[in-house]
Scaffold this active site. Structure first.
Site, PDB file in Angstrom:
ATOM      1  N   HIS A 662      -7.737  -0.406 -10.485  1.00 25.04           N
ATOM      2  CA  HIS A 662      -6.274  -0.376 -10.401  1.00 25.04           C
ATOM      3  C   HIS A 662      -5.820  -0.683  -8.980  1.00 25.04           C
ATOM      4  CE1 HIS A 662      -7.719   3.548  -9.091  1.00 25.04           C
ATOM      5  NE2 HIS A 662      -6.617   3.626  -8.373  1.00 25.04           N
ATOM      6  N   ASP A 664      -2.880   0.619  -6.143  1.00 27.80           N
ATOM      7  CA  ASP A 664      -2.091   1.827  -5.897  1.00 27.80           C
ATOM      8  C   ASP A 664      -0.639   1.436  -5.638  1.00 27.80           C
ATOM      9  OD1 ASP A 664      -4.325   3.421  -6.137  1.00 27.80           O
ATOM     10  OD2 ASP A 664      -4.703   3.491  -3.959  1.00 27.80           O
ATOM     11  N   HIS A 714      -9.312  -1.354  -6.830  1.00 26.70           N
ATOM     12  CA  HIS A 714     -10.466  -0.443  -6.721  1.00 26.70           C
ATOM     13  C   HIS A 714     -10.583   0.455  -7.939  1.00 26.70           C
ATOM     14  CE1 HIS A 714      -6.938   1.622  -5.113  1.00 26.70           C
ATOM     15  NE2 HIS A 714      -7.528   2.767  -5.387  1.00 26.70           N
ATOM     16  N   ARG A 724     -15.734  17.109  -8.797  1.00 29.50           N
ATOM     17  CA  ARG A 724     -15.381  16.439  -7.541  1.00 29.50           C
ATOM     18  C   ARG A 724     -13.868  16.505  -7.352  1.00 29.50           C
ATOM     19  NH1 ARG A 724     -14.739  10.121  -6.507  1.00 29.50           N
ATOM     20  NH2 ARG A 724     -14.482  10.237  -4.255  1.00 29.50           N
TER      21      ARG A 724
END
Ligand SMILES: *[C@@H]1O[C@H](CO)[C@@H](O)[C@H](O)[C@H]1NC(C)=O
Ligand SMILES: *[C@@H]1O[C@H](CO)[C@@H](O)[C@H](O)[C@H]1NC(C)=O
Ligand SMILES: *[C@@H]1O[C@H](CO)[C@@H](O)[C@H](O)[C@H]1NC(C)=O
Length: 733
Positions: A662, A664, A714, A724
């Site tokens: 995607h 940002d 990314h 995480r």
């Protein structure tokens, strides 16, 4: 040699020709003829100050009444001092030399500002045999006013706190004394002075223009400090004189204390502090077991930021723990867990611990008394070190340094960062509240460095146990109808003649703002970036962050992706725990009512900063700590770190393990790893497709910063085990 022969000659001439009471040598009076007599039943701080100034000028001083009980009345209020006349009279009996000159002065509130030579010269110039200090105010009997001789200029009334004269004349003057110890010495001498025959036969006059003696009572406006060539004097601006002796008589103790911080050579512009290394009590070389026993009193009286750090610092104070006892008073239920966590880990290392918790209904005045008693009643206790929870004691050697300075009462100077607010006052207003002394700002800002005798200290101080057991043994030290407990306490200390010193010779730390501290979060300190930015930074910013601007520690793992340390381990943990504590993770669906438009194209399991009311603080963080790095790495781009979306993302194998490729919604994105690969989770990382470049070992506390759109398409790589967390900000959308 010559002068000695000459003066011997004068004595002979005098004895032969004149009556001894009117003998008048023509040359200068030899300094050896002068003897200073003073009465001091106790070695108070004021007495030590007097003696230091006397030693400085090589005065020969004989102290009368040492060890005797003071029966001369309360020097602060009622007349008294007859004891002084009695002691003077008997001391004079043993002085046989006719040419002996006696200077009789008080000592607790007296300072020499010049030497014997000047004193004797000025005395000689008066052409009288006895010279009294003068006063603006008539005391103790104002009905005697009419009987006083008129003076053309200067002060008209007699002060008994200082006079100088030939021994035979003084003997005659006190020969009639038969008063009681608590009779007024001043009244006694006044009656002699206003009697014209006695005044003439004893040959008495007054030092009306303060050439020798400066009494401060009623004369505060007349006196200023005069700095000259490495020494300091008082100057009387009304008469343009430089008095040799300065006396803080009556209610002027604070002013003499102020002057005494400088006169005669305590602190000068040329030399700085010249007494700071006197009378030390060195600790180096002592075995641990030989260290003085200290009770540390810790007072937690309001919700206080960074209390866990306070206890970490306490623990790291350099002092043998088996010589320390702790008294902990905690009035705040919110801090119960912090106190208990500290005790659980460390209680056993201290010699003893006494704790009073919020449920015990002990008010804070009582708590101070209990704390003092813990030291008073313990023969092994030599010092009480009082600390409030809002002090940030950065200097690990503080306790040792303060003990080595060897004062009955000493406080390390601390202030609020960037403010003039500190833990001492340089002066008091008439009603006992704060007033600013002329040197206050210079002391707070470190332009004048030394040990300062001040009227008020709070928050942190070291008090010698013998003072607690004697001068300060009263049970109501903090009680007052009009003053707050700290002010009441300081006024008691002052009244007992104990000097409160504050030292700024070292840096010790600072004082926190506690006023706006809210406790409705799990880790409330995260919200302190506005109120206590220095503490916030120390706690939450990575220790190597500051090297970014100096060195080249910013890494470039992929083109135009910058990687640098920004958060401390604690910051990461607190942020994660705060989010988990809040717990309202988004469902990860496309429908998202939290954002504009209500639709999220690339949803994650996350919590937005504004959901925990952390958006203002987060913006401040981006502005202070990210924007400078952005501007360094992308020269010419300036950012105000605006964002619509900033959030903590959770990746879990059985929840959402990864994120599809995607762009940002940002000009640049900041992505901070909040936990540790290999320990907290397996897998994870970020891949930039255009460069086929991955960061697969994210470092806890390190930020990735990269352009948001166009070039840096990314994806989030799958987390294969554990959980995480990352903190993501879309900056300048
Ligand atoms: C005091 O005496 C010492 C030694 O006797 C001398 O070195 C010093 O200069 C004297 N100080 C003054 C102020 O006279
Ligand atoms: C004091 O003595 C001096 C001489 O030593 C004399 O000149 C002076 O008049 C005397 N003063 C009084 C008030 O007796
Ligand atoms: C800071 O950097 C130094 C080397 O520059 C490193 O040894 C140290 O571990 C770093 N500190 C932390 C907390 O990462």
């Amino acid at each position: 040699m010559k002068t000695e022969i000459l003066s011997a000659l004068f004595v002979l001439v005098c004895l032969n020709v004149f009556s001894p009471l009117h003998c008048e040598p023509k040359g200068p009076i030899p300094e050896g003829n002068l003897l200073v007599l003073t009465v001091a039943t106790k070695e108070t701080d004021g007495f030590k100050r007097f003696m230091r100034s006397a030693r400085h000028f090589n005065y020969t001083v004989k102290v009368l009444g040492r060890g005797e009980k003071w029966t001369g009345g309360d020097y602060m209020s009622a007349p008294g001092g007859g004891q002084k006349v009695r002691l003077l009279k008997s001391a004079l009996d043993s002085i046989k030399e006719e040419d002996k000159i006696i200077l009789f002065v008080d000592s607790y509130d007296v300072i020499f500002s010049s030497g014997p030579k000047e004193l004797l010269k000025k005395f000689q110039q008066t052409k009288h045999k006895v010279l009294f200090s003068s006063e603006t105010l008539i005391w103790p009997d104002r009905h005697l006013e009419d009987k006083y001789p008129h003076v053309r200029e200067g002060k008209r009334f007699l002060g008994a706190g200082g006079f100088i004269g030939y021994a035979p004349n003084l003997k005659e003057m006190v020969s009639d004394w038969s008063g009681k110890d608590d009779d007024s010495d001043q009244l006694f001498f006044t009656k002699i002075y206003i009697n014209p025959e006695k005044r003439k036969s004893i040959n008495i006059t007054l030092d009306s223009k303060c050439r020798l003696f400066q009494n401060l009572d009623g004369a505060l406006d007349e006196v200023v400090l005069k700095f000259e060539n490495g020494r300091v004097r008082a100057r009387n601006v009304l008469y343009d004189t430089l008095p040799v002796i300065v006396h803080g008589n009556g209610p002027t103790k604070l002013q003499i204390n102020y002057l005494g911080n400088y006169i005669p050579k305590v602190w000068t512009f040329e030399t700085g502090c010249s007494v700071c290394n006197e009378d030390l009590r060195p600790l180096s070389g002592l075995k641990e077991s030989e260290y003085p026993g200290v009770v540390i009193g810790i007072f937690i009286e309001q919700p206080t930021p960074f209390l866990t750090v306070f206890f970490e610092r306490l623990f790291h104070l350099k002092y043998p723990k088996n010589r320390l006892k702790l008294f902990i008073y905690n009035q705040e239920p919110h801090h119960d867990k912090h106190v208990h966590a500290f005790l659980q880990n460390h209680e056993a290392e201290y010699q003893a611990v006494k704790m009073i918790g919020p449920d015990e209904g002990v008010d804070h005045i009582t708590s101070r008394n209990i704390g003092f008693d813990m030291c008073r009643d313990d023969p092994d206790c030599e010092y009480f070190f009082s600390m409030e929870a809002d002090v940030v004691l950065k200097n690990e050697d503080a306790l040792k340094i303060l003990i080595e300075l060897n004062k009955p009462f000493i406080a390390p100077m601390m202030s609020k960062p960037g403010r003039l607010w500190s833990n001492f006052w340089g002066a008091l207003s008439a009603d006992g509240y704060y007033a600013r002394s002329e040197d206050y700002v210079d002391i707070v800002q470190g332009r004048r460095v030394g040990i300062w005798n001040v009227p008020y200290v709070s928050q942190i101080y070291l008090l010698r146990a013998d003072i607690l057991r004697n001068e300060l043994k009263a049970p109501d030290l903090f009680q007052s109808a009009t003053l707050d407990p700290d002010m009441a306490f300081c006024s008691r200390v002052r009244d007992q003649g104990v000097f409160m010193f504050v030292t700024n010779m070292h840096t010790y730390g600072r004082i926190l703002y506690t006023e706006n501290y809210q406790t409705d979060h799990l880790h409330n300190d995260l919200w302190q970036i506005f109120d206590n930015p220095v503490d916030w930074e120390e706690r939450y910013i990575h220790p190597n962050y500051s090297q970014i601007m100096k060195g080249n520690i910013v890494e470039t793992p992929c083109p135009d992706v910058y990687w640098f340390p920004v958060f401390s381990q604690v910051a990461c943990d607190h942020l994660v725990e705060e989010m988990e504590n809040y717990g309202k993770w988004s469902g990860g669906g496309n429908v998202d009512t939290r954002i504009q438009g209500g639709y999220e194209n690339v949803p994650t399991i996350d919590i937005h900063m504004n959901q925990v009311n952390f958006d203002k603080e987060w913006h401040k963080f981006l502005l202070e700590y990210i924007a400078p790095v952005t501007e360094k790495m992308f020269p010419g781009y300036y950012t105000k770190a605006q964002f619509d979306l900033a959030f903590v993302v959770r990746y879990k194998p059985d929840e959402q393990p990864s994120l599809k490729p995607h762009h940002d919604a940002s000009t640049f994105t900041v992505n901070i790893a909040l936990n540790q690969v290999g320990i907290d989770f397996q897998g994870g990382g970020c891949r930039f497709l255009r460069y086929d470049c991955s960061i697969q070992a994210p470092r806890k506390g390190w930020a990735l910063m990269h352009p948001g759109r166009l070039t840096h398409y990314h994806e989030g790589l799958p987390t294969t085990g554990g959980v995480r967390y990352i903190a993501v900000s879309f900056v300048d959308p």
